[in-house]
Design a protein around this motif. Structure first.
Motif, PDB file in Angstrom:
ATOM      1  N   VAL A  27      84.725 -18.660  15.512  1.00 52.41           N
ATOM      2  CA  VAL A  27      83.369 -18.122  15.542  1.00 52.41           C
ATOM      3  C   VAL A  27      83.182 -17.448  16.899  1.00 52.41           C
ATOM      4  CG1 VAL A  27      80.902 -18.631  15.428  1.00 52.41           C
ATOM      5  CG2 VAL A  27      82.508 -19.927  14.015  1.00 52.41           C
ATOM      6  N   LEU A  28      82.792 -16.176  16.883  1.00 49.82           N
ATOM      7  CA  LEU A  28      82.565 -15.421  18.118  1.00 49.82           C
ATOM      8  C   LEU A  28      81.070 -15.149  18.267  1.00 49.82           C
ATOM      9  CD1 LEU A  28      83.421 -13.719  20.579  1.00 49.82           C
ATOM     10  CD2 LEU A  28      83.806 -11.796  19.003  1.00 49.82           C
ATOM     11  N   ILE A  29      80.491 -15.673  19.346  1.00 44.60           N
ATOM     12  CA  ILE A  29      79.087 -15.410  19.681  1.00 44.60           C
ATOM     13  C   ILE A  29      79.083 -14.534  20.927  1.00 44.60           C
ATOM     14  CG2 ILE A  29      76.848 -16.412  20.228  1.00 44.60           C
ATOM     15  CD1 ILE A  29      77.873 -17.225  17.496  1.00 44.60           C
ATOM     16  N   ALA A  30      78.633 -13.301  20.792  1.00 39.28           N
ATOM     17  CA  ALA A  30      78.660 -12.348  21.894  1.00 39.28           C
ATOM     18  C   ALA A  30      77.435 -11.445  21.811  1.00 39.28           C
ATOM     19  CB  ALA A  30      79.939 -11.509  21.860  1.00 39.28           C
ATOM     20  N   PRO A  31      77.010 -10.870  22.941  1.00 35.90           N
ATOM     21  CA  PRO A  31      75.783 -10.065  22.954  1.00 35.90           C
ATOM     22  C   PRO A  31      75.858  -8.842  22.048  1.00 35.90           C
ATOM     23  CG  PRO A  31      76.499 -10.604  25.198  1.00 35.90           C
ATOM     24  CD  PRO A  31      77.617 -10.983  24.283  1.00 35.90           C
ATOM     25  N   THR A  32      74.708  -8.326  21.652  1.00 39.24           N
ATOM     26  CA  THR A  32      74.664  -7.040  20.958  1.00 39.24           C
ATOM     27  C   THR A  32      75.255  -5.982  21.886  1.00 39.24           C
ATOM     28  OG1 THR A  32      72.406  -6.631  21.779  1.00 39.24           O
ATOM     29  CG2 THR A  32      72.624  -7.648  19.600  1.00 39.24           C
ATOM     30  N   GLY A  33      75.994  -5.054  21.307  1.00 38.39           N
ATOM     31  CA  GLY A  33      76.600  -4.000  22.111  1.00 38.39           C
ATOM     32  C   GLY A  33      77.888  -4.396  22.797  1.00 38.39           C
ATOM     33  N   VAL A 328      73.458  -1.428  13.474  1.00 45.03           N
ATOM     34  CA  VAL A 328      73.245   0.010  13.529  1.00 45.03           C
ATOM     35  C   VAL A 328      72.780   0.408  14.926  1.00 45.03           C
ATOM     36  CG1 VAL A 328      72.033   1.957  12.495  1.00 45.03           C
ATOM     37  CG2 VAL A 328      72.679   0.005  11.082  1.00 45.03           C
ATOM     38  N   GLU A 329      73.339   1.499  15.434  1.00 44.64           N
ATOM     39  CA  GLU A 329      73.051   1.921  16.809  1.00 44.64           C
ATOM     40  C   GLU A 329      72.147   3.140  16.819  1.00 44.64           C
ATOM     41  OE1 GLU A 329      77.041   2.604  18.002  1.00 44.64           O
ATOM     42  OE2 GLU A 329      77.454   0.503  18.450  1.00 44.64           O
ATOM     43  N   PHE A 330      71.261   3.205  17.812  1.00 45.89           N
ATOM     44  CA  PHE A 330      70.311   4.306  17.935  1.00 45.89           C
ATOM     45  C   PHE A 330      70.298   4.824  19.373  1.00 45.89           C
ATOM     46  CE2 PHE A 330      68.773   2.034  14.262  1.00 45.89           C
ATOM     47  CZ  PHE A 330      68.366   3.037  13.406  1.00 45.89           C
ATOM     48  N   PRO A 331      70.122   6.146  19.556  1.00 44.59           N
ATOM     49  CA  PRO A 331      69.997   6.705  20.903  1.00 44.59           C
ATOM     50  C   PRO A 331      68.576   6.532  21.428  1.00 44.59           C
ATOM     51  CG  PRO A 331      69.923   8.470  19.289  1.00 44.59           C
ATOM     52  CD  PRO A 331      70.149   7.196  18.522  1.00 44.59           C
ATOM     53  N   SER A 332      68.197   5.284  21.700  1.00 50.11           N
ATOM     54  CA  SER A 332      66.803   4.986  22.029  1.00 50.11           C
ATOM     55  C   SER A 332      66.726   3.896  23.094  1.00 50.11           C
ATOM     56  CB  SER A 332      66.054   4.535  20.774  1.00 50.11           C
ATOM     57  OG  SER A 332      64.729   4.154  21.073  1.00 50.11           O
ATOM     58  N   ARG A 333      65.612   3.886  23.819  1.00 45.20           N
ATOM     59  CA  ARG A 333      65.339   2.797  24.755  1.00 45.20           C
ATOM     60  C   ARG A 333      63.938   2.227  24.558  1.00 45.20           C
ATOM     61  NH1 ARG A 333      62.340   3.367  29.405  1.00 45.20           N
ATOM     62  NH2 ARG A 333      61.385   5.407  29.713  1.00 45.20           N
ATOM     63  N   VAL A 334      63.232   2.668  23.501  1.00 42.35           N
ATOM     64  CA  VAL A 334      61.868   2.219  23.234  1.00 42.35           C
ATOM     65  C   VAL A 334      61.785   1.651  21.822  1.00 42.35           C
ATOM     66  CG1 VAL A 334      59.433   2.849  23.169  1.00 42.35           C
ATOM     67  CG2 VAL A 334      60.979   4.042  24.747  1.00 42.35           C
ATOM     68  N   ARG A 351      69.286  -2.841  19.237  1.00 44.48           N
ATOM     69  CA  ARG A 351      69.618  -1.464  18.837  1.00 44.48           C
ATOM     70  C   ARG A 351      69.486  -0.511  20.010  1.00 44.48           C
ATOM     71  NH1 ARG A 351      72.550  -3.018  16.532  1.00 44.48           N
ATOM     72  NH2 ARG A 351      71.825  -5.129  16.848  1.00 44.48           N
ATOM     73  N   LEU A 352      68.801  -0.940  21.061  1.00 45.30           N
ATOM     74  CA  LEU A 352      68.504  -0.055  22.184  1.00 45.30           C
ATOM     75  C   LEU A 352      69.648  -0.026  23.199  1.00 45.30           C
ATOM     76  CD1 LEU A 352      64.821  -1.212  22.920  1.00 45.30           C
ATOM     77  CD2 LEU A 352      65.589   0.536  21.299  1.00 45.30           C
ATOM     78  N   CYS A 353      69.690   1.054  23.974  1.00 48.39           N
ATOM     79  CA  CYS A 353      70.516   1.138  25.186  1.00 48.39           C
ATOM     80  C   CYS A 353      71.988   0.860  24.928  1.00 48.39           C
ATOM     81  CB  CYS A 353      69.981   0.184  26.255  1.00 48.39           C
ATOM     82  SG  CYS A 353      68.271   0.492  26.730  1.00 48.39           S
ATOM     83  N   ARG A 354      72.565   1.549  23.945  1.00 47.04           N
ATOM     84  CA  ARG A 354      73.979   1.386  23.654  1.00 47.04           C
ATOM     85  C   ARG A 354      74.793   2.350  24.511  1.00 47.04           C
ATOM     86  NH1 ARG A 354      73.616  -2.359  19.201  1.00 47.04           N
ATOM     87  NH2 ARG A 354      75.885  -2.500  19.390  1.00 47.04           N
TER      88      ARG A 354
END
Length: 607
Positions: A27-33, A328-334, A351-354
Motif C-alpha cells: 500500500v503506497l500513501i503519498a501526496p497528490t502530485g 485529473v490535473e488542471f492548470p489552476s491555483r484557485v 488538482r491545483l498547482c501541478r
C-alpha cells in the motif's frame, strides 16, 4: 534521464518499487502530485518488459482519469498500451479483454471482467445468451501486476457505497491467488488503511511519504507495518503558501470576478444539478470570458470537448462535479468547492498547482494556491449542499477546518509532513469519521466464494438477484443514445460516431421517463424504445448498423425504486426474435433519449 526516470527517482517511489518487488503486495500513501501513476510505467519496465509477468493492469475510478492516464502517461511511452472504458479514445487501442501489455481501465470494467462477466459481452451474458469469453481475461489478470489507483474511491469516498463488497472480495481473492497487487492513495483515513493492510491484504506493508505525523501514529497503534519516507526535495518544491477561506454562497460571484479573467478557476459541486445552475448563472451574467462544464451526465463527445478546452485554457472557469477530484490535473491555483468530507476536499485541492503546468506552478510558488469552501449558514442548509455524503461527515470537516483557521493556523492540502504554522490535512482527516469497509464483510465473503469457485456468470447473476449485492457503484448502468437523428437507420464507419450518456437505470426512471427517454406504448403499457447496434462484417471491412425502433422486452415497472436485475435485463433486451438480422451475440443495446432531453454542452436533464 527521461521524464519517467526523473519522477521514479523520488525516494518514496523508489522504496515502494523495492518493497513491492520483494513482497508482491504493498500500500503506497503519498501526496497528490507525487507521481504515483508514473510508478506503473517503471513497474511495467522492470516486471513486464524485463521480468516474468505478462502485463500490468492499472485500475482507475473514473473515465476522465483513464483518458488522461492513457493519453499522457501510457500511450506516449509504451506502444503496446491500451485502455478500457465506455469512452472511445482510440478505438484501435481499446482492449476490453485486457490483451494489451499495459492497460488502464475503469474499476467497473475491471470488476466485471474479474467476476467472469466480460464487459464487452455484458448484455449477452445478462440475457443468458452465452456465458461469455472470460477465460482469456482471467489468464491476462492472473499473469499481470494489478495497480489500484486512487483506492480511497473504491473503499467508500461516497457514503453507503453498495459496491465496496465487490472491491474487498476482489482484493482478497487476488492477494490469496498470489497476483502482485499495489494499492495507492493520497487521502485515506487510518481506519481504511489498517483494514486494507491487516484484513484485506493480510499483512501488507505501507510506504508512507511524509513524516511521523498523527496519522502515522494511529496506523502504528493499529498494528500496521508503516515505513515512513521523507522526500525533502518534494517537500521543498511543494511548500506552498496555502490560503483557505470559508465563504458564504453569495461570495462565489465576487471570487470569480476577482480571478477568472486572469487565472483558471476550478469550481467543484456535489451534484450535477447545482453544477449546471452555477454554470448557467456564470454565462448569463458574463462573469468569465471562458466557462467549461464537466460532469457525469455529459455525452462522450461533449465530455471529450470539455477536457480538450480545459487542457488549453489559461483563464476562465471550469465548473465540475466530483468526477474530477481523483487524479485529473488542471492548470489552476484557485479552487471553489462545495462542502464535503475531508478526504474529498483534499483531493479537490490536490488538482491545483501541478508541476507539469510550469507557469501555474511558478505562480503557486510565488503567490500560493487559494481554496474557498462554501459554508452554509446552518444544518438545514447543509443538507442542500452535501450531495451523496452524510451530513455528519461534511459538518465534521467544516468544524475541523474552522477550528484551524480560528487559531490563526493554515492547512497544507498536499504535504503529509509538518512545517511552521501549517497543519497537514491528514491530521484533520483523522479527527473526522471514516467510511468503514467492515460493513461489506458478509457480502465480500459471498462474492469471494464465487471467485474461488468454478461457478458460472449465470450463478453469479442468481446470487446478485437473491442478495441485492451490486458489483459496481454505477448499479444498473445503461447507455442513452442522444444523437438519434444522425445515426438511426444508418450504417456508420465505427462506434465512435454514436453519442451516448451513461446513467444508472434507476436514476433514469426516477427522473421521469416520459421527458428523458422515448417509449413505445402497447396495450396501455409503456416500453422503452431501444436502438440495436451491431458491427457487421462486409467485403470492405465492417460497418456499424443502427436500428432504433425496437421496444424493450419488459414494460416499465410501476415500482421505480425497486428495479430488480431481471427487470433491468428485460428493459435493455430488444423484444425481437434472435433470427432478426440486427440482433445477435455482438449486438449493443442503447436506450433512445427523447428529443430535447439532452442539451448540448449542459448534459442530460434528469433532475
Amino acid at each position: 534521464m527521461t521524464f519517467i526516470d526523473t519522477i521514479y527517482s523520488r525516494p518514496g517511489l523508489e522504496r515502494a518499487g523495492e518493497l513491492f518487488k520483494r513482497e508482491g503486495k504493498l500500500v503506497l500513501i503519498a501526496p497528490t502530485g507525487y507521481g504515483k501513476t508514473v510508478l506503473s510505467l517503471k513497474l511495467y519496465r522492470d516486471f513486464v518488459e524485463e521480468g516474468p509477468w505478462g502485463g500490468l493492469i492499472h485500475v482507475a475510478p473514473y473515465r476522465a482519469l483513464v483518458r488522461q492516464i492513457y493519453n499522457e502517461k501510457f500511450k506516449p511511452y509504451v506502444s503496446t498500451s491500451g485502455y478500457q472504458s465506455l469512452d472511445y479514445i482510440e478505438p484501435g487501442d481499446k482492449s476490453p479483454y485486457f490483451l494489451r501489455d499495459l492497460i488502464v481501465t475503469t474499476l467497473d470494467s475491471f470488476i466485471y471482467n474479474l467476476f467472469r462477466i466480460p464487459v464487452a459481452e455484458l448484455n449477452k451474458v445478462y440475457r443468458m445468451i452465452s456465458q461469455g469469453h472470460y477465460y482469456p481475461i482471467q489468464l491476462s489478470i492472473f499473469t499481470s501486476l494489478i495497480v489500484l489507483d486512487e483506492a480511497h474511491v473504491y473503499l467508500g469516498d461516497i457514503d453507503e457505497d453498495v459496491s465496496i463488497a465487490s472491491v474487498v472480495a476482489a482484493s482478497r481473492f487476488l492477494n490469496n491467488a498470489g497476483v502482485p497487487l499495489l494499492v495507492e492513495s493520497a487521502t485515506m483515513h487510518s481506519d481504511l488503511v489498517s483494514a486494507l493492510s491487516n484484513n484485506i491484504l493480510r499483512g501488507s506493508k505501507i510506504v508512507y511519504v511524509g513524516d511521523e505525523n498523527y496519522q502515522v501514529k494511529k496506523l502504528k497503534d493499529k498494528g500496521v507495518s508503516v515505513e515512513v519516507v521523507r522526500d525533502i526535495d518534494f517537500e521543498s518544491s511543494n511548500s506552498f503558501n496555502w490560503r483557505t477561506q470559508l465563504i458564504s454562497e453569495d461570495k462565489i460571484i465576487g471570487v470569480l470576478q476577482e480571478h477568472c479573467r486572469s487565472s483558471l478557476v476550478l469550481l467543484i459541486t456535489n451534484t450535477v444539478k447545482r453544477a449546471v445552475e452555477i454554470y448557467d448563472v456564470i454565462l448569463e451574467k458574463g462573469i468569465c470570458d471562458k466557462a467549461v462544464l464537466l460532469h457525469g451526465l455529459l455525452s462522450n463527445k461533449d465530455r471529450e470537448g470539455a477536457l480538450s478546452e480545459i487542457s488549453k485554457a489559461s483563464a476562465g472557469i471550469v465548473v465540475s462535479t466530483q468526477v474530477v477530484e481523483a487524479g485529473v490535473e488542471f492548470p489552476s491555483r484557485v479552487l471553489i468547492t462545495d462542502p464535503a468530507p475531508l478526504e474529498n476536499l483534499a483531493q479537490r485541492a490536490g488538482r491545483l498547482c501541478r508541476e507539469k503546468y510550469t507557469s501555474i506552478y511558478e505562480e503557486c510558488v510565488k503567490e500560493g494556491p487559494l481554496v474557498y469552501i462554501v459554508k452554509p449558514p446552518g444544518d438545514s442548509e447543509l443538507d442542500e449542499y452535501r450531495g451523496p455524503y452524510r451530513t455528519e461527515r461534511v459538518r465534521s470537516a467544516l468544524t475541523s477546518i474552522n477550528d484551524v483557521l480560528e487559531r490563526g493556523r493554515s492547512i497544507d492540502w498536499r504535504l503529509m509532513s509538518h512545517r511552521e504554522n501549517y497543519i497537514p490535512f491528514v491530521e484533520l482527516l483523522e479527527k473526522t469519521p471514516a467510511v468503514q469497509p467492515a460493513k461489506a464483510d458478509i457480502g465480500a465473503s459471498i462474492l469471494e466464494e464465487y471467485l474461488k469457485s468454478d461457478a458460472t456468470p449465470e450463478d453469479l447473476i442468481n446470487v446478485l438477484n437473491s442478495t441485492g449485492l451490486q458489483l459496481t457503484r454505477s448499479g444498473f448502468l445503461v447507455n442513452l443514445l442522444v444523437n438519434t437523428k444522425e445515426v438511426c437507420g444508418r450504417e456508420l464507419r465505427d462506434l465512435g460516431e454514436l453519442e451516448t450518456v451513461s446513467i444508472d437505470l434507476r436514476s433514469l426512471l426516477r427522473g421521469g421517463v416520459a421527458r428523458v427517454v422515448e417509449t413505445i406504448s402497447v396495450d396501455d403499457r409503456d416500453y422503452l424504445r431501444l436502438a440495436a447496434v451491431r458491427v457487421v462484417r462486409t467485403d470492405g471491412g465492417s460497418v456499424v448498423k443502427v436500428v432504433c425502433d425496437v421496444k424493450s422486452k419488459y414494460f416499465i415497472p410501476a415500482r421505480l425504486k425497486e428495479v430488480t436485475l431481471n427487470e433491468y435485463l428485460g428493459l435493455i433486451t430488444p423484444d425481437v426474435g434472435d433470427g432478426e438480422v440486427y440482433v445477435g451475440g455482438n449486438a449493443v443495446t442503447l436506450i433512445v433519449a427523447s428529443e430535447g432531453s439532452y442539451v448540448r454542452g449542459r448534459g442530460l436533464a434528469v433532475w
